[in-house]
Write a protein that holds these residues in place. Sequence first.
Motif, short mmCIF file in Angstrom:
data_model
loop_
_atom_site.label_atom_id
_atom_site.label_comp_id
_atom_site.label_asym_id
_atom_site.label_seq_id
_atom_site.Cartn_x
_atom_site.Cartn_y
_atom_site.Cartn_z
N ASP A 16 0.82 -1.21 0.00
CA ASP A 16 0.00 0.00 0.00
C ASP A 16 0.86 1.27 0.00
N ARG A 17 1.62 1.43 -1.08
CA ARG A 17 2.34 2.68 -1.34
C ARG A 17 2.02 3.12 -2.77
N PRO A 18 0.76 3.40 -3.05
CA PRO A 18 0.38 3.67 -4.45
C PRO A 18 1.10 4.86 -5.05
N GLU A 19 1.46 5.84 -4.21
CA GLU A 19 2.14 7.03 -4.73
C GLU A 19 3.54 6.70 -5.23
N ALA A 20 4.10 5.57 -4.77
CA ALA A 20 5.44 5.14 -5.18
C ALA A 20 5.37 3.82 -5.94
N MET A 21 4.19 3.51 -6.52
CA MET A 21 3.98 2.27 -7.27
C MET A 21 4.34 1.04 -6.44
N ASN A 22 4.12 1.16 -5.14
CA ASN A 22 4.35 0.05 -4.20
C ASN A 22 5.79 -0.45 -4.24
#
Length: 258
Positions: A16-22
């Motif tokens: 769950d780090r969508p802003e960093a493409m996980n």
Amino acid sequence: MIRYDLTDSVATVTLDRPEAMNSLTAEVKSALLEALRRAAGDDQVRAVLLTGSGRAFCAGQDLREHADNLEAGRGLAGTVREHYNPLVELITTMAKPVVAAVNGVAAGAGASLAFACDLRIASERAKFALAFSGIGLAPDSGASWTLQRLVGAGRAAELMLLGEPVDAARALELGLVTRVVPPDDVLKAAGELAVRLAQGPTRAYAATKRALAYAATHTLPEALELEALLQDECAATRDHRDATRAFLAKERPSFTGR
């Protein structure tokens, strides 16, 4: 960072780090390993679903953190042995089936994590990239072991040496994924598959995983001997006895995982 949910005997582990493409920092890798160990050790969990949030499954190593380590003279800082190796070993040897819901890009170690899973459901937007050589690195996270077992040695060499992205349709053609579905359906389809597995003979699945891994690196006589041992173990399970009775009674078996 990592979300964990247990429903219908399926542990869903979400990067769950969508802003960093996980992408995977040391903190994320530690949390992911902890979540997978939790699932592996919980008797209520009979299947595991691994996925990512947002538009990527996992873009692999967080390169910002990696660049900082290089500047500080720490190189890979032991992350392959400390983080990636335990993750892949746990996924491949876990006594429960593991399904990957590949919702988007799976690159580098992210692709390797997907390949380590037992089954992969991919979105039509999914892409796989073995990008190691593109940044002057060798493969890690078990890719040298898993990839050639999925597609053969020649294709594995091509994918690793050239590092060209593989779209979902090509991935299905090569055997990298089990099924390709529309983007909005990937989590649902993977979840349904995981629930199906969670309702099955868990110990037989564990034995199957063990037999496949063993047979890949041993002789036929050795594989036959392990099959005999595993079959004896499975024959003593409640699931086998109940399923045999159900078969004779022309009923649908109900498995408990015992």
